[in-house]
Scaffold this active site. Structure first.
Site, PDB file in Angstrom:
ATOM      1  N   CYS A  37      45.966  24.554  39.117  1.00  0.00           N
ATOM      2  CA  CYS A  37      46.048  24.208  37.689  1.00  0.00           C
ATOM      3  C   CYS A  37      47.215  24.834  36.939  1.00  0.00           C
ATOM      4  O   CYS A  37      48.005  24.119  36.330  1.00  0.00           O
ATOM      5  CB  CYS A  37      44.742  24.589  36.993  1.00  0.00           C
ATOM      6  SG  CYS A  37      43.378  23.571  37.525  1.00  0.00           S
TER       7      CYS A  37
HETATM    8  C1  UDX Z   1      42.693  28.273  36.021  1.00  0.00           C
HETATM    9  C2  UDX Z   1      42.130  28.573  34.625  1.00  0.00           C
HETATM   10  O1  UDX Z   1      41.816  29.960  34.531  1.00  0.00           O
HETATM   11  C3  UDX Z   1      40.896  27.724  34.354  1.00  0.00           C
HETATM   12  O2  UDX Z   1      40.441  27.927  33.027  1.00  0.00           O
HETATM   13  C4  UDX Z   1      41.265  26.245  34.554  1.00  0.00           C
HETATM   14  O3  UDX Z   1      40.120  25.422  34.362  1.00  0.00           O
HETATM   15  C5  UDX Z   1      41.834  26.015  35.935  1.00  0.00           C
HETATM   16  O4  UDX Z   1      42.965  26.879  36.136  1.00  0.00           O
HETATM   17  P1  UDX Z   1      42.099  28.967  38.525  1.00  0.00           P
HETATM   18  O5  UDX Z   1      43.323  28.219  38.912  1.00  0.00           O
HETATM   19  O6  UDX Z   1      40.842  28.751  39.288  1.00  0.00           O
HETATM   20  O7  UDX Z   1      41.736  28.681  36.981  1.00  0.00           O
HETATM   21  O8  UDX Z   1      42.439  30.527  38.661  1.00  0.00           O
HETATM   22  P2  UDX Z   1      42.760  31.742  37.682  1.00  0.00           P
HETATM   23  O9  UDX Z   1      41.675  32.737  37.775  1.00  0.00           O
HETATM   24  O10 UDX Z   1      43.140  31.287  36.330  1.00  0.00           O
HETATM   25  O11 UDX Z   1      44.045  32.363  38.412  1.00  0.00           O
HETATM   26  C6  UDX Z   1      45.249  31.605  38.551  1.00  0.00           C
HETATM   27  C7  UDX Z   1      46.336  32.425  39.168  1.00  0.00           C
HETATM   28  O12 UDX Z   1      46.773  33.441  38.275  1.00  0.00           O
HETATM   29  C8  UDX Z   1      45.937  33.168  40.464  1.00  0.00           C
HETATM   30  O13 UDX Z   1      46.989  33.031  41.399  1.00  0.00           O
HETATM   31  C9  UDX Z   1      45.784  34.607  40.035  1.00  0.00           C
HETATM   32  O14 UDX Z   1      46.069  35.518  41.076  1.00  0.00           O
HETATM   33  C10 UDX Z   1      46.834  34.694  38.937  1.00  0.00           C
HETATM   34  N1  UDX Z   1      46.560  35.751  37.951  1.00  0.00           N
HETATM   35  C11 UDX Z   1      45.464  35.683  37.145  1.00  0.00           C
HETATM   36  C12 UDX Z   1      47.456  36.815  37.844  1.00  0.00           C
HETATM   37  O15 UDX Z   1      48.454  36.906  38.575  1.00  0.00           O
HETATM   38  N2  UDX Z   1      47.205  37.767  36.886  1.00  0.00           N
HETATM   39  C13 UDX Z   1      46.129  37.723  36.051  1.00  0.00           C
HETATM   40  O16 UDX Z   1      45.988  38.630  35.209  1.00  0.00           O
HETATM   41  C14 UDX Z   1      45.226  36.645  36.200  1.00  0.00           C
END
Ligand code: UDX
Length: 461
Positions: free
Chosen positions: A278
């Protein structure tokens, strides 16, 4: 007729990915009768055999109880699913095209199928789009496909809403049951009220329900995901600055920043960058959408640029510790884009692995959920079956996903197994003092005297 008699009880879901299947089991768990419809016979068989067709914590169990309670069944025939229910949620994927815009192919063909099924319905039916689509899509091509295929008129003969989904992989069921807010985009008041009644009944009181235009609801999803992406890129940019200042640690800095209530601490973890299905796709799609409207969206472009550079930066840190990489072994701990999923889409680990393989290193990867990378270009990767095998004889180890079992490793685990114990902590799971005192240790966002951060940054800026 009382409000209760009028209440929606039968729901069809078109699409059984993370959003579709989570929505299906959550409605089923609260007593609604749900038909989950997918074009894949394999998936239909798997779901009806009480199993989830992909890995997501708790989903297998939820599918099993939903099927056993008789409140869920999977169906290949979309028309049948629509005909037997009162509301249809459309949750099919909107993948990325080569140019970064979204591919509406599945949304349109699902809308046509739903439209065809509506011609044979005698009662009012509500169609709710949950797929992530750019503003104007529901009122434009989705409505056109529904009306053309059905010969009916939206707003008069059937209802039409947009209801974006905010669930995260790894916590899909909890996020579906307990969202921070519910957003309803409505084509007309009757459609919006019908969905609001259904969702108020489902969630009970306490979860804010916002009603707005279809376009605003479509935009909320992109604005939310790009804001989260921007927070992460902001933290990663701060990390790159912190790395140039000995004594500074970005995780301490972000803890201090995040406690400001106007900011909040979530999504400020610097690391290897954001991946998944996403955040990267939606940020690119909104960029393209903005460009098409005549606006260049510099903040979104910078968000993507910082993210791309971050995974390369992690690889450069490893190369800097290796000296001559040719023939040296690098151990990657973690491949999935985040813990509790086997999803590799846009995972920073892919950029890191590609760079190291390209530099001539031998690369071994261990991930508790990902067994191998099947896409081309990664044939050289080796997949040991345990952490210790992965570390054995390695010259450098990179932490790329913060799985719980990796957090339990101690400096001794690395010192005992590796040829030269050097750890790059790209997910900030280890204490820099504890590890830094025992072995070569570089962590994203930790300031150091070493020149490695400077050289590596120039290389990929
Ligand atoms: C995301 C959105 O959070 C969610 O609301 C939407 O519906 C779909 O996209 P998701 O892709 O499942 O969800 O994962 P998320 O927990 O958001 O993490 C995305 C990426 O960001 C991961 O690679 C994670 O490692 C990274 N991340 C997240 C960071 O590098 N730092 C952070 O502080 C948080």
């Amino acid at each position: 007729m009382t409000a209760h008699e009028n209440a929606v009880q039968r729901i069809s879901i078109v699409g059984t990915g993370y959003v579709g299947l989570s929505t299906a089991v959550c409605f089923a768990s609260r007593g609604y009768d749900v038909i989950a419809s997918t074009r894949s016979e394999d998936k239909v068989r798997t779901i009806n055999a009480k199993r989830a067709p992909f890995y997501e914590p708790g989903l297998d169990e939820a599918v099993r109880t939903s099927i056993e309670s008789g409140h869920l069944h999977a169906e290949i025939n979309r028309s049948e699913a629509v005909r037997q229910t009162e509301v249809t949620f459309l949750t099919v994927g909107t993948p990325e095209k080569a140019d970064g815009t979204i591919d509406l192919r599945y949304v349109i063909s699902a809308s046509e199928d739903i439209g065809r099924a509506l011609t044979r319905k005698k009662t009012y039916h509500l169609v709710v789009v949950k797929s992530t689509v750019t503003p104007g899509t529901v009122r434009g091509p989705v409505k056109a496909a529904l009306e053309e295929a059905s010969g009916l008129v939206a707003g008069r003969d059937f209802g039409l809403c947009m209801n974006p989904e905010f669930l995260r992989q790894g916590s899909a069921i909890r996020d579906t049951l307990y969202p921070d807010r519910v957003v309803i985009g409505e084509y007309d008041k009757r459609s919006g009220q019908r969905l609001a009644d259904l969702l108020e009944g489902f969630y009970g009181s306490g979860i804010p329900i916002l009603r707005m235009s279809l376009e605003s609801a479509e935009m909320v999803k992109y604005a939310s995901n790009t804001f989260l992406a921007m927070k992460i890129s902001y933290a990663n940019e701060m990390a790159r600055i912190c790395e140039r200042v000995p004594g500074v640690d970005v995780s301490k800095v972000m803890a201090g920043v995040g406690l400001d209530e106007r900011i909040n601490p979530k999504f400020l973890n610097a690391g290897a960058g954001f991946g998944g299905s996403c955040l990267p796709k939606d940020t690119k799609a909104l960029c393209k959408f903005a460009e098409a409207q005549g606006y260049s969206a510099p903040l979104l472009r910078a968000t993507l640029a910082v993210n791309q550079a971050q995974a390369s930066h992690v690889a450069q840190l490893a190369l800097a510790t290796l000296g001559e990489p040719r023939g040296k072994k690098v151990a990657l701990l973690g491949l999935s884009f985040k813990p509790d999923t086997d999803d590799l889409r846009e995972a920073p680990s892919l950029t890191v692995a590609r760079t190291l393989l390209g530099a001539g290193a031998r690369v071994s990867a261990f991930d508790p959920a990902v067994k191998q990378v099947s896409q081309p270009g990664f044939e050289g990767l080796d997949y040991p079956s345990s952490i210790s095998e992965c570390l054995a004889g390695a010259h450098c180890c990179i932490i790329l996903t913060e799985w719980e079992q990796f957090k339990r490793l101690t400096p001794d685990d690395f010192i005992q197994s590796m040829a030269t114990p050097a750890v790059i902590d790209a997910r900030r799971i280890f204490d820099p003092h504890e590890f830094g005192n025992r072995l070569t240790f570089l962590a994203v966002g930790v300031g150091r005297e070493l020149d490695v951060c400077r050289t590596s940054v120039r290389d990929n800026d």
